[in-house]
Design a protein around this motif. Structure first.
Motif, mmCIF file in Angstrom:
data_model
loop_
_atom_site.group_PDB
_atom_site.id
_atom_site.type_symbol
_atom_site.label_atom_id
_atom_site.label_comp_id
_atom_site.label_asym_id
_atom_site.label_seq_id
_atom_site.Cartn_x
_atom_site.Cartn_y
_atom_site.Cartn_z
ATOM 1 N N GLN A 1 56.476 36.194 8.770
ATOM 2 C CA GLN A 1 56.527 36.202 10.231
ATOM 3 C C GLN A 1 57.320 37.414 10.735
ATOM 4 O O GLN A 1 56.925 38.041 11.715
ATOM 5 C CB GLN A 1 57.158 34.900 10.765
ATOM 6 C CG GLN A 1 56.304 33.674 10.550
ATOM 7 C CD GLN A 1 54.893 33.847 11.094
ATOM 8 O OE1 GLN A 1 54.687 34.275 12.212
ATOM 9 N NE2 GLN A 1 53.916 33.544 10.266
ATOM 10 N N LEU A 2 58.424 37.755 10.039
ATOM 11 C CA LEU A 2 59.238 38.904 10.479
ATOM 12 C C LEU A 2 58.410 40.172 10.473
ATOM 13 O O LEU A 2 58.500 40.992 11.395
ATOM 14 C CB LEU A 2 60.415 39.101 9.528
ATOM 15 C CG LEU A 2 61.773 38.597 9.978
ATOM 16 C CD1 LEU A 2 62.851 39.207 9.115
ATOM 17 C CD2 LEU A 2 62.059 38.929 11.429
ATOM 18 N N TYR A 3 57.583 40.318 9.429
ATOM 19 C CA TYR A 3 56.757 41.514 9.284
ATOM 20 C C TYR A 3 55.819 41.643 10.493
ATOM 21 O O TYR A 3 55.712 42.696 11.114
ATOM 22 C CB TYR A 3 55.980 41.390 7.977
ATOM 23 C CG TYR A 3 55.021 42.517 7.712
ATOM 24 C CD1 TYR A 3 55.485 43.775 7.319
ATOM 25 C CD2 TYR A 3 53.643 42.325 7.837
ATOM 26 C CE1 TYR A 3 54.598 44.809 7.081
ATOM 27 C CE2 TYR A 3 52.753 43.353 7.598
ATOM 28 C CZ TYR A 3 53.240 44.597 7.231
ATOM 29 O OH TYR A 3 52.370 45.618 6.998
ATOM 30 N N ASP A 4 55.207 40.504 10.857
ATOM 31 C CA ASP A 4 54.311 40.515 12.020
ATOM 32 C C ASP A 4 55.070 40.816 13.304
ATOM 33 O O ASP A 4 54.602 41.561 14.171
ATOM 34 C CB ASP A 4 53.643 39.136 12.192
ATOM 35 C CG ASP A 4 52.459 38.989 11.260
ATOM 36 O OD1 ASP A 4 52.184 39.963 10.535
ATOM 37 O OD2 ASP A 4 51.827 37.918 11.250
ATOM 38 N N LEU B 1 78.464 25.117 14.719
ATOM 39 C CA LEU B 1 77.690 24.892 13.497
ATOM 40 C C LEU B 1 76.258 24.578 13.905
ATOM 41 O O LEU B 1 76.000 23.630 14.640
ATOM 42 C CB LEU B 1 78.269 23.713 12.707
ATOM 43 C CG LEU B 1 77.505 23.387 11.417
ATOM 44 C CD1 LEU B 1 77.578 24.553 10.436
ATOM 45 C CD2 LEU B 1 78.055 22.152 10.738
ATOM 46 N N LEU B 2 75.324 25.419 13.451
ATOM 47 C CA LEU B 2 73.911 25.153 13.717
ATOM 48 C C LEU B 2 73.341 24.492 12.473
ATOM 49 O O LEU B 2 73.618 24.941 11.362
ATOM 50 C CB LEU B 2 73.162 26.464 13.976
ATOM 51 C CG LEU B 2 73.761 27.395 15.031
ATOM 52 C CD1 LEU B 2 73.009 28.722 15.057
ATOM 53 C CD2 LEU B 2 73.696 26.753 16.396
ATOM 54 N N GLY B 3 72.543 23.443 12.640
ATOM 55 C CA GLY B 3 71.996 22.781 11.459
ATOM 56 C C GLY B 3 70.499 22.669 11.576
ATOM 57 O O GLY B 3 69.982 22.394 12.650
ATOM 58 N N SER B 4 69.764 22.898 10.477
ATOM 59 C CA SER B 4 68.318 22.707 10.521
ATOM 60 C C SER B 4 67.737 22.804 9.121
ATOM 61 O O SER B 4 68.273 23.491 8.252
ATOM 62 C CB SER B 4 67.681 23.774 11.401
ATOM 63 O OG SER B 4 66.284 23.677 11.298
ATOM 64 N N ALA B 5 66.599 22.104 8.924
ATOM 65 C CA ALA B 5 65.887 22.245 7.659
ATOM 66 C C ALA B 5 64.944 23.434 7.749
ATOM 67 O O ALA B 5 64.544 24.006 6.742
ATOM 68 C CB ALA B 5 65.086 20.978 7.376
ATOM 69 N N THR B 6 64.579 23.801 8.989
ATOM 70 C CA THR B 6 63.651 24.916 9.207
ATOM 71 C C THR B 6 64.206 25.756 10.343
ATOM 72 O O THR B 6 63.763 25.621 11.479
ATOM 73 C CB THR B 6 62.272 24.367 9.624
ATOM 74 O OG1 THR B 6 62.475 23.426 10.693
ATOM 75 C CG2 THR B 6 61.587 23.661 8.487
ATOM 76 N N PRO B 7 65.213 26.601 10.073
ATOM 77 C CA PRO B 7 65.877 27.328 11.162
ATOM 78 C C PRO B 7 64.887 28.222 11.906
ATOM 79 O O PRO B 7 63.882 28.635 11.335
ATOM 80 C CB PRO B 7 66.913 28.191 10.435
ATOM 81 C CG PRO B 7 67.037 27.637 9.075
ATOM 82 C CD PRO B 7 65.768 26.947 8.756
ATOM 83 N N SER B 8 65.195 28.511 13.170
ATOM 84 C CA SER B 8 64.311 29.414 13.903
ATOM 85 C C SER B 8 64.498 30.814 13.335
ATOM 86 O O SER B 8 65.546 31.133 12.776
ATOM 87 C CB SER B 8 64.655 29.401 15.380
ATOM 88 O OG SER B 8 65.913 29.991 15.557
ATOM 89 N N ILE B 9 63.476 31.636 13.493
ATOM 90 C CA ILE B 9 63.507 32.957 12.860
ATOM 91 C C ILE B 9 64.659 33.809 13.393
ATOM 92 O O ILE B 9 65.316 34.516 12.643
ATOM 93 C CB ILE B 9 62.127 33.623 13.014
ATOM 94 C CG1 ILE B 9 61.189 32.977 11.993
ATOM 95 C CG2 ILE B 9 62.216 35.115 12.809
ATOM 96 C CD1 ILE B 9 59.798 33.482 11.962
ATOM 97 N N GLU B 10 64.965 33.704 14.706
ATOM 98 C CA GLU B 10 66.077 34.502 15.251
ATOM 99 C C GLU B 10 67.395 34.133 14.592
ATOM 100 O O GLU B 10 68.182 34.994 14.228
ATOM 101 C CB GLU B 10 66.270 34.277 16.757
ATOM 102 C CG GLU B 10 65.173 34.821 17.626
ATOM 103 C CD GLU B 10 63.991 33.879 17.624
ATOM 104 O OE1 GLU B 10 62.874 34.384 17.485
ATOM 105 O OE2 GLU B 10 64.191 32.667 17.718
#
Length: 816
Positions: A708-711, A436-445
């Motif tokens: 960010q994905l677009y860039d 289980l990964l937890g975050s308020a601001t997940p990394s883009i990957e």
């Protein structure tokens, strides 16, 4: 002929073969340690990987010295995982072994040994050899392994040292020696003979002449009426504006009794609470969705806004997994966080929780290692920083990676340069466990993986107890400077907000991502800036030590009184760090207590606990800190968070600068208003219209993700491309330039993919070594394994060129 295949704790990519007798061959199992000779005179602790009967063709196998274990100390799954790490992150298996094992289990020739001072030793219980070592240590404070070999006149002394460590007589030297004394706070209460009404009459009669004493007693009554909690001596003295001596006199007269309460830090002796956790509706829903996801997928991401109560959901999941008798690993990015979490989990699970991170001493780490291996009750739940990933788990059922976006999960130096989140997913796969990964601001990957259906996704969009998200206010520094509304580095608005929070008795956190007083000291006459002699960076000024220091190599000089170049005395500081903010606060708010949390104030094993506890017990009103503060710390009395300058993160020369700034600001902002009242965040910036800052203000994660994905797609960055970064270092500038060019040309001829370089990084010399980097971008459709093999071949041929052999090459896979 019988042989064992072993790993040595050296930076070597291959294993070595040693000869054993038939009896030893049948006794040895995979995962045991053996002491082996290596080179002319050195002895190392090696780990058995395999047993076989094929003699090595290139060299004569030496015999092992001794078997150190009776049963395996590393598990097969663990060794399989190490081999994966070594292969994927392109480093030697020896590096992984050395990084994974606690140093207490790896004795080497250079280890320094000293005896424990406060332990009573019964000399009759020692064997002859142990007694000799003990005697020698009475004469000298510490000895090297080599010295002990010559004292005992034996080659192999590891078993003797092992037993002495086990008996707690000696310790290995690389320990952090800091005995933590629990903090006692002094309280007073009224003596019981004066508690009745006539008692009070008598008391006032006694104190008729002593006005000051009478005043203190009256203050005591006021305080105990207004605050229904025990009264500290400190508070009593402050409120009545008198001195501690008068309180002492009253204690001697037996008007007051004093008593001490311990504010504990790490020690845990209590029982687990019987209370069941009550999840809110939103949490309950998320909890059930996670379980549904786990039925279909191995990995699930919990994307919950700050303070949405992710920890409670983790605790519920851990409860379920413990009932099946499996172990749980809980990874955190920062040692400071383990402190807070351990107390929360121990409150819940009692002593089933073990902690493992680098600030623990050798002996403590060895203990946790053994408990995990034996699946002991004490290590059902292991909490730790990234190194806890390498513990020998017996039955792993669940891995939780909290704040999975944090860059501290990636190890930069030394090898193995692994990323704990990615390695955790693989480890879980070997164990058949869930992640289980937890975050308020997940990394883009990670978020990208949920969008491509590789991971499950569960979203929690409201804060616990429906507390509102903090209000975010932007301050335009350009405008404030222009209107002369700045006091030092504080805008008028921030000063007002801080003053208001303090007047309401609330706490404030100020964030500045740089330690020290100021990063540059400049001469106003000729513009000269003192630089480090060994690195290409300016020296940071540390005011409390009155010195200039290099944050890369530790070089330091006293603060100059005049310019080294033109001898002018007109020196000024440019830029600012946490120390300067702290100084300014003292002049702006002299009555408030300020504290600082950065690498300089949290040295030592309990550095974090001391500051976090003082803040939690409200002994500090304003806490200034670096990014240590941004991680999931939980303080319920913080109503205001100030970000001193948001721009220095945005303009970092890194393709993740915007993503990182968004994560950092959102996380810092999330420390505000975690109880009933809505919190406030003040962000000072020269660029208030910047997209990323606007996205923080509106809590718009998806907007940031899409932009960010677009860039990333246009400029060929992850998640669309895998990146391998090669760092070359050498003291000779020209040789490095030539060597890096040679390697670049070989790579670009053999690989059909974008290769950038050789580039000088922003800081192009550290510790007198020049640096060049080469980036290899591997598209998604190229096979990763084969590309890495090709790169490894070219690195091997680079090493084979005689004039380039001295150039150090470090390979960093997925360096972000």
């Amino acid at each position: 002929m019988f042989f064992v295949e072993v790993i040595l704790p050296l930076s070597l990519a291959k294993t070595f073969t040693y000869r054993v007798s038939e009896a030893e061959f049948h006794f040895i199992k995979k995962g045991m340690r053996v002491a082996v000779p290596f080179g002319k005179s050195k002895i190392y602790t090696a780990l058995v990987l395999d047993m076989h009967q094929n003699a090595p063709s290139l060299y004569d196998a030496k015999e092992i010295h001794q078997i150190l274990d009776e049963k395996p100390i590393a598990t097969e799954i663990q060794i399989k995982h190490w081999l994966w790490v070594a292969n994927y992150y392109m480093c030697g298996i020896g590096d992984v072994y050395r990084g994974a094992f606690p140093t207490g289990l790896l004795l080497e020739n250079e280890t320094i040994i000293s005896h424990k001072t406060d332990v009573f030793v019964d000399k009759n219980e020692l064997s002859n050899d142990e007694f000799l070592v003990y005697e020698a240590l009475q004469q000298q404070s510490s000895l090297k392994v080599q010295d002990i070999i010559s004292i005992l006149n034996k080659k192999n002394i590891f078993p003797i040292l092992q037993t002495m460590i086990a008996k707690n007589i000696i310790v290995l030297e690389d320990e952090i020696k800091e005995n933590y004394k629990p903090k006692l706070i002094r309280y007073v209460k009224l003596h019981e003979k004066y508690e009745s009404d006539e008692g009070l009459g008598r008391l006032l009669e006694i104190l008729k002449g002593a006005n000051k004493q009478k005043e203190i007693v009256l203050t005591y009554f006021q305080l105990s009426a207004s605050e229904k909690k025990p009264i500290t001596v400190k508070k009593l003295v402050e409120t009545s504006q008198s001195s501690a001596a008068i309180v002492k006199a009253l204690i001697e007269k037996e008007v007051f009794e004093e008593y001490f309460l311990q504010h504990d830090r790490v020690s845990f002796a209590g029982k687990a609470s019987e209370k069941q956790l009550q999840l809110s509706d939103a949490q309950e829903q998320a909890f059930n969705q996670i379980k549904e996801n786990f039925a279909k997928k191995e990995v699930c991401l919990l994307h919950g806004v700050t303070s949405s109560g992710k920890t409670e959901i983790y605790i519920k999941l851990i409860e379920e997994h413990l009932q099946t008798g499996k172990q749980v690993l809980y990874l955190l990015p920062e040692i400071a966080l383990t402190t807070q979490l351990v107390s929360r989990l121990r409150h819940h699970f009692g002593d089933k929780v073990a902690v493992f991170h680098s600030k623990y001493s050798n002996n403590e780490r060895v203990e946790v290692w053994r408990q995990t291996l034996e699946n002991a009750d004490k290590a059902q739940i292991v909490i730790g920083a990234r190194s806890a990933l390498f513990l020998p788990f017996a039955h792993l059922g669940l891995l939780i990676v909290d704040e999975e976006h944090e860059q501290t999960f990636k190890q930069t130096d030394p090898a193995p340069r692994y990323h704990a989140r990615d390695a955790a997913v693989v480890l879980a796969n070997f164990h058949g466990a869930k992640v289980l990964l937890g975050s308020a601001t997940p990394s883009i990957e990670t978020y990208f993986n949920t969008q491509t259906e590789k991971y499950g996704l569960v979203t929690l969009s409201e804060r616990y107890n429906n507390v509102r998200m903090p209000e975010i206010v932007l301050v335009d520094l350009k405008d404030k400077h222009f209107r002369k509304r700045m006091t030092g580095h504080f805008s008028d608005l921030l000063i007002e907000e801080v003053a208001e929070a303090l007047s309401l008795g609330e706490q404030v956190i100020l964030f500045q991502n740089r330690r020290g007083y100021s990063p540059i000291i400049e001469c106003m006459t000729c513009g000269h800036v003192p630089h480090c002699q060994q690195c290409d960076v300016s020296l940071t000024f540390h005011k409390h030590k009155n010195q200039l220091r290099c944050h890369y190599c530790g070089y330091s000089i006293a603060k100059p009184s005049h310019c080294h170049s033109c001898s002018s005395i007109d020196l000024t500081t440019k830029g600012f760090g946490t120390e300067q903010i702290e100084q300014e606060l003292m002049t702006l708010f002299p009555k408030a207590k300020t504290g600082r949390m950065d690498q300089d104030t949290t040295r030592g094993k309990f550095g974090f606990e001391k500051i976090i506890d003082a803040f939690k017990n409200r002994e500090i009103d304003i806490l200034v800190g670096t990014q240590m503060l941004a991680k999931g710390l939980d303080f319920d009395n913080v109503s205001l968070v100030g970000i001193m300058n948001a721009d220095n993160m945005l303009h970092h020369p890194d393709f993740r600068a915007f993503e990182r700034s968004f994560q950092m600001m959102t996380q810092v902002a999330g420390r505000a208003g975690r109880s009933e009242k809505q919190g406030k965040v003040v962000i000072q910036t020269y660029n208030p219209n910047h997209n990323t800052i606007q996205q923080v203000t509106t809590h718009n994660y998806i907007g940031m993700y899409k932009e960010q994905l677009y860039d990333r797609q246009i400029y060929k960055y992850p998640p669309y491309f895998r990146i391998i970064k090669l760092t070359l270092k050498h003291r000779d500038f020209d040789k490095l330039k030539e060597g890096s060019m040679w390697l670049y040309q070989v790579l670009s001829q053999n690989l059909k993919m974008p290769i950038l370089g050789p580039e000088e990084p922003a800081i192009s010399r550290i510790r007198n070594e020049y640096i060049r980097t080469i980036l290899i971008k591997i598209p998604q459709n190229e096979p990763l394994g084969n590309t890495k093999k090709t790169i490894q071949k070219m690195l091997n041929s680079f090493e084979a060129v005689a004039q380039y052999r001295a150039i150090k090459v470090a390979v960093n896979v997925d360096f972000y």
